[in-house]
Design an enzyme around this catalytic site. Sequence first.
Site, mmCIF file in Angstrom:
data_model
loop_
_atom_site.group_PDB
_atom_site.id
_atom_site.type_symbol
_atom_site.label_atom_id
_atom_site.label_comp_id
_atom_site.label_asym_id
_atom_site.label_seq_id
_atom_site.Cartn_x
_atom_site.Cartn_y
_atom_site.Cartn_z
ATOM 1 N N HIS A 107 0.858 -1.196 0.000
ATOM 2 C CA HIS A 107 0.000 0.000 0.000
ATOM 3 C C HIS A 107 0.890 1.242 0.000
ATOM 4 C CE1 HIS A 107 -3.684 2.296 0.746
ATOM 5 N NE2 HIS A 107 -2.951 3.042 1.564
ATOM 6 N N ASP A 143 -7.839 -1.776 4.252
ATOM 7 C CA ASP A 143 -6.460 -1.368 4.560
ATOM 8 C C ASP A 143 -6.223 -1.219 6.061
ATOM 9 O OD1 ASP A 143 -6.171 -1.242 1.804
ATOM 10 O OD2 ASP A 143 -6.500 0.920 1.710
ATOM 11 N N LEU A 633 37.409 42.015 -15.674
ATOM 12 C CA LEU A 633 36.093 41.909 -15.035
ATOM 13 C C LEU A 633 35.561 40.480 -15.114
ATOM 14 C CD1 LEU A 633 33.914 43.575 -13.628
ATOM 15 C CD2 LEU A 633 32.882 43.982 -15.856
ATOM 16 N N GLY A 635 36.978 37.634 -16.640
ATOM 17 C CA GLY A 635 37.964 36.615 -16.301
ATOM 18 C C GLY A 635 38.239 36.555 -14.812
ATOM 19 N N GLN A 636 38.332 37.723 -14.185
ATOM 20 C CA GLN A 636 38.608 37.763 -12.750
ATOM 21 C C GLN A 636 37.451 37.177 -11.948
ATOM 22 O OE1 GLN A 636 41.614 38.918 -11.216
ATOM 23 N NE2 GLN A 636 40.625 37.713 -9.627
ATOM 24 N N CYS A 708 50.835 30.427 -30.967
ATOM 25 C CA CYS A 708 51.455 30.154 -29.670
ATOM 26 C C CYS A 708 52.702 29.299 -29.788
ATOM 27 C CB CYS A 708 50.455 29.498 -28.723
ATOM 28 S SG CYS A 708 49.594 28.090 -29.434
#
Length: 903
Positions: A107, A143, A633, A635-636, A708
């Site tokens: 139940h 029940d 801004l 990224g920091q 790079c």
Amino acid sequence: MMRIAVIGQSVFGLEVYKELRKEGHTIVGVFTIPNKDGKADPLGMEAEKDGVTVFKFPRWRLKGKGIPEVVEAYKATGAELNVMPFCSQFIPMEVIDHPAHGSIIYHPSLLPRHRGASAINWTLIHGDKKGGFTVFWADDGLDTGPILLQRECDVEPDDTVNTIYKRFLFPEGVKGTVDAVRLIAAGNAPKIVQPEEGATYEGIQKKDNAKIDWNQSAQALHNWIRGNDKVPGAWAEVDGQKVTFYGSSLVDSGVTAIGQPLEIPGTSRPGLVTKAGLVLFGNDGKTLLVKNLQFEDGKMIAAARYFSSGSSASVELTEEEKAFAEQMRGVWKSILTNVAAIEESTDFFKSGAASMDVVRLVEEVKLRASGCQLQNEDVYMNTTFQDFIQMCVRKLRGEDGEEELVVDYVEKNINNMTIRMPHQLFINGEFVDAEGGKTYKTINPTDGTAICDVSFAQASDVDRAVAAAKEAFEEGEWGKINPRDRGRLLYKLADLMEEHQEELATIESMDSGAVYTLALKTHVGMSIQTFRYFAGWCDKIQGCTIPINQARPNRNLTFTKKEPIGVCAIVIPWNYPLMMLAWKTAACLAAGNTVVLKPAQVTPLTAVKFAELAARAGFPKGVINILPGSGALVGQRLSDHPDVRKLGFTGSTEIGKHIMKSCAVSNVKKVSLELGGKSPLIIFSDCDMDKAVRMGMSSVFFNKGENCIAAGRLFVEENIHDQYVKRVVEEVKKMKIGDPLDRSTDHGPQNHKAHLDKLVEYCQTGVREGATLVCGGKQVARPGFFFEPTIFTDVQDHMFIAIEESFGPVMILSKFKSGDVDEVLRRANATEYGLASGVFTRDISKALYVSEKLNAGTVFVNTYNKTDVAAPFGGFKQSGFGKDLGQEALNEYLKTKAVTIEY
């Protein structure tokens, strides 16, 4: 082991039946319901396959008494225990009491609370904080029998009947029922009399008594709607018809909802149809949100589409999609056996389909089109065959989002095509303006003019993007889809990038100054290859088993799991805007993470175009977020953000050090850095001169020197030095400088004005220190940021240009004494950088010796710039750590968990 009769139905009954057989019990009979519309109940179907006798009595008793022939058929099985996992029939007490061990029944509530057939509904309607199930000794159907076993769970604030059933009541209920049988078999099963205190009995919830009373608090309305979701469905009169409400959740009343008013009789104020759904108000002024609505004809729609539910245009099918539609027509026919033919207007439910048929239909679609991820709700919302096929096709095409992607394009006719460029931030699946509408201009380096205004992200925008990525990772669809489907999304994204490769290359050329042919082949071409490569890795990320000392005799198993990290930040440079994005993002996504990416401020346009393609490929909201803006801004803030768990950065060593420090101080983020380089290239006198000249030119001037791994210093053996210089000067003079979109151009403009100025100053320093400027060294006298390909000779080891990277088209040449291999190696390694290196010689022994001694992450022998998506890429020393590309790149975006189990 016992002889058990299973009395019941449904998939729940089927799972209990299967587990009892696994336990070794003998199932002497399965008593289930008769076939409905020609379809057997799953419990009966499975038992018949196993050769177990199946009985399908329409009823067990008549006028309150057991039907004799039914009872006798049951008794003939010789059952020692009746197990009733889910039983909708009234079973006579003479059957309940007949077995030696009696009868147990499952139940779905914590008895004595919520007796009756709608226990789960009332658990939610009453707002219970705890739910659960009871296995009790069966009685006469009220029940009230003694309790054998109970298990409880927390009820979540937005649980529905479906969610609490799937999360706990079904899986734990199956286990609990089997556990109860174990207790009986062991002779340890308790019989705890149910207390009267707290007992409740509620009637069966039916459609006619599920009407919503609007004069209640938002919490009570929410409980009523979720408590009747899915069956029978809470309803109200809206626009003269009965509308059923599904998918309720409470919302923050402090947030102002914006939408179109919807008058609903009896409510304290009109509802609001918003992008998120239908906002409703309780009599306490608080709010709830409803996701889906169903009309009297059975049609279900997203509540957000209430005022536009009939406006979606028909999709024209391809030949492949038509073949899929015919396959699905056959599936519909196999389910709707009483329908002569499946027409476009055939309604799934009006033709006799039930909820189990919905589950089957969803699974049939998965078998035939794995890229089409259906939910049961999709079937309820598209009940006719035509609507169903249109919905499936839109999903396969990635056009199935609840909200259409809105893109504010900047259009330009250029390069013999019309390019369409998004220019806003991309957060949580939408293009949005930055806080305060802040923008900046991105510049075309070919002529120095502005291309367009681009949104300039603020700290609050970073917070929104990270929150979206976190939610997508922890709560969203992305965290639930299997790895193979994740791979399919990456493949689909790569396909879309390929479809748009000319447009992407044109944008890249215009925004970064890359020569178009190179942008097409390398910037864009390698990006596509990268996504395809990592798409193939999605379902191959594996842990391993480990033999530990305690493995015997205690029977311990230790294994490792490779898991995604979570929200990852990626900060990329301006030299290869799209390719650098691909190198990091593809591995990040393949590993299962979500991403917030900051493109270089001077080259944002291919990144935001990529965001558009990712959305069209079907990536869930919040998985990919793109924030153009400044490093200081955006990224920091990403470096500092406590919810970012990994940061991948490509850029200067100076900024890399700062990022590493911020990541450590904030929350000890995992970091990978690809930083500056001063890559040495050693050319021995026994080289293939033609190849050494050709590749030497490429090593320096490829992509205007904005590379790079560019050879920052060439060491040429003294006995071929003058000849080599003569040859490269001749080649430089042949180079055509000009418009990067001109197919004959060899050398385009430098990326931006500040970099051009730095190159001019760099060359002036070289001249002041005594190096010989053979050619170049000046800005080209034309509009834009063009710089002459430059060659310096007589460069001594102490000079600035011998030590520092130019990141431009500047060849730095130095002699070394003939035959002095170790000395030239010492000079080549006398740098704080270690990204790449190269050697040209026909002597294989020398080549192997030099490649072993060069202290760099990549060594090229008799070639240069030959990177591949399958080969790891990354530096040593102050060129950073961590790898892009290849299998090793995945480890940058995974965490390893060790698990030890004693069994």
